[in-house]
Design a protein around this motif. Structure first.
Motif, mmCIF file in Angstrom:
data_model
loop_
_atom_site.group_PDB
_atom_site.id
_atom_site.type_symbol
_atom_site.label_atom_id
_atom_site.label_comp_id
_atom_site.label_asym_id
_atom_site.label_seq_id
_atom_site.Cartn_x
_atom_site.Cartn_y
_atom_site.Cartn_z
ATOM 1 N N ASN A 260 0.723 -1.120 -0.004
ATOM 2 C CA ASN A 260 0.019 -0.005 -0.075
ATOM 3 C C ASN A 260 0.789 1.267 -0.150
ATOM 4 N N CYS A 261 0.262 2.383 -0.322
ATOM 5 C CA CYS A 261 0.569 3.776 -0.274
ATOM 6 C C CYS A 261 -0.680 4.420 0.506
ATOM 7 N N ILE A 262 -0.301 5.807 0.699
ATOM 8 C CA ILE A 262 -1.368 6.389 1.187
ATOM 9 C C ILE A 262 -1.676 7.876 0.196
ATOM 10 N N ARG A 263 -2.767 8.033 -0.078
ATOM 11 C CA ARG A 263 -3.173 9.123 -1.089
ATOM 12 C C ARG A 263 -3.947 9.919 -0.357
ATOM 13 N N VAL A 264 -4.132 11.317 -0.754
ATOM 14 C CA VAL A 264 -5.088 11.988 -0.039
ATOM 15 C C VAL A 264 -6.222 12.449 -1.074
#
Length: 631
Positions: A260-264
């Motif tokens: 995963n990554c974090i997106r806004v």
């Protein structure tokens, strides 16, 4: 209030209404029974605080409203009774305008009308330590330095943007600091984005908790395609609890977390693709960070770190190249959403040169594959590269500042760049002589004026600048000349041996190459009457010095490399040529980084003196472009 407290107040009057009001209240109470803040005459404290209020629109407006009667009385009294303080304000303003006018006259307009400068100016230079500084970085650094320290009495911050441990090294970090010092850029503060990793982690948690960010395990190619087409990620609707759980797994580097990554959550289909849910956190549990080691398995991206840390560090004006223009709304979104202090932005055009690329990824590839000698190779567009090729710091600063902060994107030829350098070096560098080893022609000097024995004579190192000093020049019956010159001679033609006098050419053989000729001195001859004036060296009366003369060409065969171009197809196969030469004995005195002119050849920078480097006894000279040839 004590004097030191009052001085502290003067430094705090640079904000907006809300931030300065408590200080004005304190001053109002302090002035109830006082004419001056300290003592019974104008003091340094009175001057500092009066100037702090006068140069802050918010503060002066607040005072002149009359809300604080004692403060208004004091302010007006100082203004009327002490005209010298007004002169100080006027002088500072005129000095700033003069600097701006000087820059404009030099070829650039610096009239940007930056916002809120009366509240103070803090700029920043924000390089990533993933390579050495190049010419594009130099523009960003020098402009930020100019607006902080020359146009305004502000501060400059250097922040190393170290958020990608797979690319960054301490070597690059240290080189950046050294190169800035070399260019005369002196930041008031030095920090690292990694100093704020804990705060940025908490910021990401805040965004997730408020529903502004989500974890996404979409593969890179699919995510790129969805962003281009304006398609929402299937993970966009995850709950806050799911996102928090996955973010923790990312931090712990679990199998699921690493996917995963974090997106806004900004927009799915905004016309500005920079606003389409950018990534703000990524995993990296492979490469240790050069400052924080293995503490973190997740790292913030530039898109999150830049606005947050700019605001935290008190940056007021962020100057960056136009390649970031599309990210400006994104920058504002983070500040608004996180309710952070505003930062003003100004975009300027990056420096582009023909047959040159500034991508650190591509430059690193040249270094890693051995196509160049290193980041300081004279063919590289790095600060160290162009310095090693012979660019002087004064010329570099002058050239870049003349480009100014314009947004107009142009691709420049290197001609004007090196021509500016020639203006700097031509009046002050000593002259020496070189003759090719391979193509040297022996010359026998005869006639009544030929010296019976070798001798030396003092000659100026620079024909127009006696301050450069004198050198010993050897004269004898045996000389060497360059083959290219000798081939142009006609039998009995009168030529000029530079810095000696005229001579008639005798007995030129028909051979090719020519190995020897004879000349008869005619020192009474008129040097103005000859068409051929040639350099030469005496082989007697001095110890000739072996030299390597290096010439460099562009790395690329194409004027402008496009993003989709295959670098390998456009790399110039031959970019460095070396010629062995004999030089006069005077070059023995030269050291690394000295600059000279070899008569009729051009300007050279000493890369290694006779007693320096790997080739003892040989001087290594790099040709410096002059702007006449596109090199």
């Amino acid at each position: 209030m004590k004097a030191d407290e009052l001085v502290a107040v003067s430094t705090s009057l640079g904000g907006d209404f809300k931030s300065i009001e408590p200080h004005l209240v304190r001053l109002e109470k302090h002035l109830v029974l006082r004419t001056y803040l300290v003592g019974h005459q104008l003091s340094e404290v009175d001057t500092k605080i009066w100037l702090a209020i006068k140069t802050n629109r918010a503060a002066v407006s607040f005072v002149k409203k009359g809300t604080y009667t004692n403060l208004a009385r004091w302010f007006t009294y100082i203004e009327q009774v002490h005209p010298e303080i007004q002169a100080e304000v006027k002088a500072a303003d005129e000095q700033r305008r003069a600097k701006v006018a000087a820059a404009s006259k030099a070829g650039a307009s610096y009239s940007l009308a930056l916002q809120d400068v009366e509240k103070g100016v803090v700029t920043r230079f924000l390089p990533e330590p993933s390579g050495y500084l190049h010419i594009g970085h130099a523009k960003a650094a020098l402009l930020s330095d100019y607006f902080a320290h020359q146009a305004y009495d502000g501060k400059l911050r250097l922040r190393l943007d170290d958020t990608n441990p797979s690319k960054e090294k301490e070597e690059f970090q240290d080189a950046i600091v050294e190169d800035l010092a070399l260019m005369g850029v002196k930041p008031d503060f030095v920090s690292y984005t990694s100093d704020y990793f804990d705060h940025l982690y908490d910021t990401c948690l805040k965004l997730i908790n408020e529903g502004h960010a989500y974890a996404d395990d979409t593969d890179v190619e699919t995510m790129r395609d969805e962003r281009m087409k304006g398609i929402a990620s299937k993970r966009r609707g995850r709950t806050v609890e799911e996102n928090l759980d996955i973010f923790q797994q990312m931090k712990d580097a679990t199998e699921e977390g690493l996917k995963n990554c974090i997106r806004v959550k900004i927009s799915v289909d905004n016309p500005n693709k920079a606003m389409r849910d950018p990534v703000i956190y990524r995993c990296n549990n492979v490469d240790p960070h050069h400052r924080t080691g293995r503490k973190w398995n997740i790292y913030p991206t530039y898109d999150l770190a830049c606005p947050v840390v700019d605001s935290l560090e008190g940056v007021t004006h962020a100057l960056r190249s136009t390649e970031y223009t599309d990210r400006n709304p994104q920058f504002e979104w983070f500040l608004d959403t996180l309710k952070l202090r505003k930062v003003h932005m100004w975009d300027f055009a990056r420096m582009n040169f023909i047959r040159t690329f500034l991508s650190k990824r591509k430059l690193a590839k040249l270094v890693d594959t051995g196509r160049v000698w290193g980041w300081d190779d004279p063919r590289m567009p790095t600060i160290r590269g162009i310095r090693r090729r012979g660019m002087t710091i004064p010329a570099l600063r002058d050239f870049i500042l003349k480009q100014g902060p314009s947004r107009n994107v142009v691709v420049m030829d290197w001609t004007s760049f090196w021509a500016a350098n020639k203006k700097e070096i031509d009046p002050v560098v000593p002259r020496h002589t070189a003759v090719s080893v391979k193509d040297a022609v022996k010359v026998v000097v005869m006639g009544d004026e030929a010296p019976a024995e070798p001798f030396t004579s003092d000659k100026p190192k620079h024909p127009k600048n006696p301050d450069v000093g004198m050198k010993k020049m050897a004269f004898s019956k045996e000389l060497i000349l360059d083959q290219a010159d000798v081939k142009l001679f006609a039998n009995d033609e009168e030529i000029t041996l530079m810095q000696w006098g005229n001579a008639h050419v005798r007995a030129i053989p028909a051979a090719d190459p020519i190995d020897q000729i004879t000349v008869e001195l005619n020192l009474k001859g008129d040097v103005r009457s000859t068409s051929k004036k040639v350099t030469w060296l005496s082989t007697q009366g001095q110890q000739l010095v072996k030299a390597e003369l290096w010439e460099f060409d562009y790395l690329l065969t194409k004027d402008k490399l496009e993003e989709e171009d295959d670098l390998e197809k456009f790399l110039n196969p031959t970019t460095a040529v070396m010629e062995e030469a004999w030089c006069d004995e005077g070059v023995k005195e030269l050291k690394k980084d000295d600059i000279i002119q070899l008569e009729r050849r051009g300007y050279y920078r000493v890369d290694a003196g006779v007693d320096e480097g790997d080739k003892k006894g040989t001087i290594i000279l790099f040709a410096i472009p002059t702007g006449k040839a596109n090199k």
